[in-house]
Design a protein around this motif. Sequence first.
Motif, PDB file in Angstrom:
ATOM      1  N   VAL A  28     -30.198 -53.283   0.163  1.00  0.00           N
ATOM      2  CA  VAL A  28     -29.370 -54.198   0.957  1.00  0.00           C
ATOM      3  C   VAL A  28     -28.154 -53.446   1.485  1.00  0.00           C
ATOM      4  O   VAL A  28     -27.785 -52.388   0.979  1.00  0.00           O
ATOM      5  CB  VAL A  28     -28.917 -55.427   0.142  1.00  0.00           C
ATOM      6  CG1 VAL A  28     -30.098 -56.273  -0.265  1.00  0.00           C
ATOM      7  CG2 VAL A  28     -28.093 -55.029  -1.057  1.00  0.00           C
ATOM      8  N   GLU A  29     -27.535 -54.033   2.507  1.00  0.00           N
ATOM      9  CA  GLU A  29     -26.327 -53.455   3.089  1.00  0.00           C
ATOM     10  C   GLU A  29     -25.276 -54.550   3.160  1.00  0.00           C
ATOM     11  O   GLU A  29     -25.574 -55.677   3.565  1.00  0.00           O
ATOM     12  CB  GLU A  29     -26.642 -52.920   4.481  1.00  0.00           C
ATOM     13  CG  GLU A  29     -25.496 -52.235   5.154  1.00  0.00           C
ATOM     14  CD  GLU A  29     -25.903 -51.626   6.477  1.00  0.00           C
ATOM     15  OE1 GLU A  29     -25.616 -52.248   7.516  1.00  0.00           O
ATOM     16  OE2 GLU A  29     -26.520 -50.545   6.463  1.00  0.00           O
ATOM     17  N   THR A  77     -24.522 -44.128  -9.386  1.00  0.00           N
ATOM     18  CA  THR A  77     -25.101 -45.232 -10.146  1.00  0.00           C
ATOM     19  C   THR A  77     -23.976 -46.189 -10.533  1.00  0.00           C
ATOM     20  O   THR A  77     -22.906 -45.752 -10.962  1.00  0.00           O
ATOM     21  CB  THR A  77     -25.827 -44.733 -11.415  1.00  0.00           C
ATOM     22  OG1 THR A  77     -24.892 -44.059 -12.251  1.00  0.00           O
ATOM     23  CG2 THR A  77     -26.972 -43.808 -11.069  1.00  0.00           C
ATOM     24  N   VAL A  78     -24.212 -47.473 -10.376  1.00  0.00           N
ATOM     25  CA  VAL A  78     -23.189 -48.475 -10.685  1.00  0.00           C
ATOM     26  C   VAL A  78     -23.028 -48.615 -12.193  1.00  0.00           C
ATOM     27  O   VAL A  78     -21.920 -48.595 -12.712  1.00  0.00           O
ATOM     28  CB  VAL A  78     -23.535 -49.832 -10.038  1.00  0.00           C
ATOM     29  CG1 VAL A  78     -22.592 -50.928 -10.507  1.00  0.00           C
ATOM     30  CG2 VAL A  78     -23.501 -49.704  -8.517  1.00  0.00           C
ATOM     31  N   TYR A  79     -24.134 -48.758 -12.919  1.00  0.00           N
ATOM     32  CA  TYR A  79     -24.061 -49.006 -14.364  1.00  0.00           C
ATOM     33  C   TYR A  79     -23.938 -47.728 -15.174  1.00  0.00           C
ATOM     34  O   TYR A  79     -23.272 -47.707 -16.192  1.00  0.00           O
ATOM     35  CB  TYR A  79     -25.250 -49.848 -14.816  1.00  0.00           C
ATOM     36  CG  TYR A  79     -25.246 -51.185 -14.123  1.00  0.00           C
ATOM     37  CD1 TYR A  79     -24.334 -52.166 -14.477  1.00  0.00           C
ATOM     38  CD2 TYR A  79     -26.101 -51.438 -13.067  1.00  0.00           C
ATOM     39  CE1 TYR A  79     -24.283 -53.379 -13.811  1.00  0.00           C
ATOM     40  CE2 TYR A  79     -26.068 -52.654 -12.392  1.00  0.00           C
ATOM     41  CZ  TYR A  79     -25.156 -53.610 -12.769  1.00  0.00           C
ATOM     42  OH  TYR A  79     -25.115 -54.806 -12.089  1.00  0.00           O
ATOM     43  N   THR A  83     -22.512 -39.672 -10.454  1.00  0.00           N
ATOM     44  CA  THR A  83     -22.718 -39.256  -9.074  1.00  0.00           C
ATOM     45  C   THR A  83     -23.999 -38.437  -9.059  1.00  0.00           C
ATOM     46  O   THR A  83     -24.155 -37.520  -9.864  1.00  0.00           O
ATOM     47  CB  THR A  83     -21.536 -38.408  -8.565  1.00  0.00           C
ATOM     48  OG1 THR A  83     -20.357 -39.228  -8.618  1.00  0.00           O
ATOM     49  CG2 THR A  83     -21.774 -37.939  -7.154  1.00  0.00           C
ATOM     50  N   LEU A  84     -24.919 -38.798  -8.166  1.00  0.00           N
ATOM     51  CA  LEU A  84     -26.212 -38.125  -8.130  1.00  0.00           C
ATOM     52  C   LEU A  84     -26.279 -37.144  -6.964  1.00  0.00           C
ATOM     53  O   LEU A  84     -25.989 -37.518  -5.821  1.00  0.00           O
ATOM     54  CB  LEU A  84     -27.343 -39.153  -7.984  1.00  0.00           C
ATOM     55  CG  LEU A  84     -27.453 -40.196  -9.087  1.00  0.00           C
ATOM     56  CD1 LEU A  84     -28.551 -41.194  -8.753  1.00  0.00           C
ATOM     57  CD2 LEU A  84     -27.723 -39.532 -10.429  1.00  0.00           C
ATOM     58  N   LEU A 106     -27.984 -48.265  -7.216  1.00  0.00           N
ATOM     59  CA  LEU A 106     -27.425 -47.063  -6.606  1.00  0.00           C
ATOM     60  C   LEU A 106     -26.546 -47.486  -5.442  1.00  0.00           C
ATOM     61  O   LEU A 106     -26.928 -48.332  -4.624  1.00  0.00           O
ATOM     62  CB  LEU A 106     -28.529 -46.140  -6.091  1.00  0.00           C
ATOM     63  CG  LEU A 106     -29.548 -45.643  -7.111  1.00  0.00           C
ATOM     64  CD1 LEU A 106     -30.490 -44.654  -6.434  1.00  0.00           C
ATOM     65  CD2 LEU A 106     -28.892 -45.024  -8.311  1.00  0.00           C
ATOM     66  N   ARG A 107     -25.369 -46.890  -5.383  1.00  0.00           N
ATOM     67  CA  ARG A 107     -24.444 -47.142  -4.276  1.00  0.00           C
ATOM     68  C   ARG A 107     -24.553 -45.977  -3.298  1.00  0.00           C
ATOM     69  O   ARG A 107     -24.335 -44.829  -3.676  1.00  0.00           O
ATOM     70  CB  ARG A 107     -23.017 -47.252  -4.813  1.00  0.00           C
ATOM     71  CG  ARG A 107     -22.001 -47.519  -3.744  1.00  0.00           C
ATOM     72  CD  ARG A 107     -20.609 -47.569  -4.347  1.00  0.00           C
ATOM     73  NE  ARG A 107     -19.648 -47.783  -3.288  1.00  0.00           N
ATOM     74  CZ  ARG A 107     -18.602 -48.581  -3.400  1.00  0.00           C
ATOM     75  NH1 ARG A 107     -18.360 -49.206  -4.531  1.00  0.00           N
ATOM     76  NH2 ARG A 107     -17.789 -48.737  -2.397  1.00  0.00           N
TER      77      ARG A 107
END
Length: 109
Positions: A28-29, A77-79, A83-84, A106-107
């Motif tokens: 989603v955006e 990752t939010v939870y 940083t990936l 994922l943000r």
Amino acid sequence: LLCAICDAPGNGPAVTVDSPGAVLCFLVEDKTQTRWLHLTNYTGIITERSMMIDRIAPLYDLSITIREDRPIRSVSTVYGGETLPFTRKDGYIHLHLPKLAIYETLRLE
């Protein structure tokens, strides 16, 4: 290998997740144009009577590909609070999620 694919208008799938189990994804955006990739792990033991998942089997080192409709400068990752790192190739970004227990978001900025 089971591959969950999220389609969206454009060329090719918006998201692919290569995993040894069932992973549901939803991209989603929001109004700030930040994209959010929701990942739900449905790998586990389902009880016949209740049709509920009794136990979730964690998944490790998931390979995720996301179509880059607009430039992505960071993925986190939010939870998990990580940083990936990612690479770019042919209009897509490629990354690895170290672990998916039950749910992660994922943000994409």
